[in-house]
Scaffold this motif. Structure first.
Motif, short mmCIF file in Angstrom:
data_model
loop_
_atom_site.label_atom_id
_atom_site.label_comp_id
_atom_site.label_asym_id
_atom_site.label_seq_id
_atom_site.Cartn_x
_atom_site.Cartn_y
_atom_site.Cartn_z
N LEU A 145 0.98 -1.11 0.13
CA LEU A 145 -0.04 -0.04 -0.09
C LEU A 145 0.85 1.39 0.11
N THR A 146 1.23 1.66 -1.16
CA THR A 146 1.99 2.91 -1.32
C THR A 146 1.02 4.04 -1.44
N PRO A 147 1.57 5.51 -1.28
CA PRO A 147 0.42 6.41 -1.44
C PRO A 147 -0.09 6.68 -2.90
N GLU A 148 0.86 5.87 -3.86
CA GLU A 148 0.49 6.03 -5.40
C GLU A 148 -0.62 4.89 -5.88
N ARG A 149 -0.72 3.89 -4.69
CA ARG A 149 -1.62 2.86 -5.18
C ARG A 149 -2.93 3.23 -5.28
N ARG A 150 -3.75 2.59 -6.12
CA ARG A 150 -5.32 2.82 -6.14
C ARG A 150 -5.84 1.48 -5.88
N LEU A 151 -6.85 1.55 -4.87
CA LEU A 151 -7.66 0.51 -4.58
C LEU A 151 -9.05 0.76 -5.33
N ALA A 152 -9.73 -0.49 -5.75
CA ALA A 152 -10.90 -0.29 -6.34
C ALA A 152 -12.17 0.36 -5.42
N ARG A 153 -11.99 -0.08 -4.12
CA ARG A 153 -13.26 0.52 -3.52
C ARG A 153 -12.82 1.27 -2.07
N GLU A 154 -11.47 1.59 -2.01
CA GLU A 154 -11.24 2.13 -0.82
C GLU A 154 -10.21 3.11 -0.99
N ASP A 155 -9.99 4.10 -0.19
CA ASP A 155 -9.13 5.21 -0.31
C ASP A 155 -7.80 4.66 0.44
N VAL A 156 -6.82 4.50 -0.23
CA VAL A 156 -5.28 3.74 0.11
C VAL A 156 -5.04 4.62 1.48
N GLU A 157 -5.14 6.06 1.66
CA GLU A 157 -4.64 6.83 2.87
C GLU A 157 -5.62 6.50 4.07
N VAL A 158 -6.81 6.27 3.86
CA VAL A 158 -7.57 5.75 5.11
C VAL A 158 -7.31 4.30 5.33
N VAL A 159 -6.98 3.32 4.50
CA VAL A 159 -6.49 2.24 4.62
C VAL A 159 -5.05 1.99 5.41
N ARG A 160 -4.26 2.87 4.91
CA ARG A 160 -3.02 2.96 5.74
C ARG A 160 -3.30 3.66 7.04
N GLY A 161 -3.78 4.52 7.10
CA GLY A 161 -4.01 5.06 8.50
C GLY A 161 -4.62 4.14 9.61
N ASN A 162 -5.87 3.17 9.14
CA ASN A 162 -6.37 2.35 10.01
C ASN A 162 -5.51 1.23 10.20
N LEU A 163 -4.63 0.76 9.27
CA LEU A 163 -3.45 -0.25 9.63
C LEU A 163 -2.51 0.20 10.67
N ALA A 164 -2.15 1.52 10.47
CA ALA A 164 -1.05 1.91 11.34
C ALA A 164 -1.63 2.22 12.60
N ALA A 165 -2.91 2.59 12.89
CA ALA A 165 -3.39 2.98 14.29
C ALA A 165 -4.17 1.62 14.80
N ARG A 166 -4.64 0.95 14.27
CA ARG A 166 -5.41 -0.37 14.58
C ARG A 166 -4.76 -1.35 14.34
N GLY A 167 -4.09 -1.75 13.21
CA GLY A 167 -3.62 -2.95 12.78
C GLY A 167 -4.57 -3.70 11.96
#
Length: 85
Positions: free
Chosen positions: A46-68
């Motif tokens: 999940l790089t900042p440049e990556r596009r996901l079909a149905r999710e905002d990559v920055e939201v996903v990265r943030g949740n992974l960093a904060a909650r795992g």
């Protein structure tokens, strides 16, 4: 940032992103119960440049960093789509 994606075998079109492979202990117990068994789908960078079909990559990265973990729920029906049908 690496993410490990799992599909809920109980809830259609529901996916779980984990920061560490098979680290289901990060998921709250009520959520684990709701989702049922999870099947591994893929590992993705999940790089900042990556596009996901149905999710905002920055939201996903943030949740992974904060909650795992991050949960991707099924898309909600759009009222405009129903009007066209």
């Amino acid at each position: 940032m690496q993410a490990f994606v799992y599909k809920s075998l109980r809830k259609a079109d529901t996916y779980v992103y984990l920061a560490a492979r098979d680290d289901f202990t990060r998921l709250p117990e009520p959520l684990r119960t709701q989702l049922g068994d999870l099947g591994f789908v893929l590992e993705v960078a999940l790089t900042p440049e990556r596009r996901l079909a149905r999710e905002d990559v920055e939201v996903v990265r943030g949740n992974l960093a904060a909650r795992g973990f991050h949960i991707q729920f099924p898309p909600q029906p759009d009222s405009d789509e129903r009007a066209d049908a």
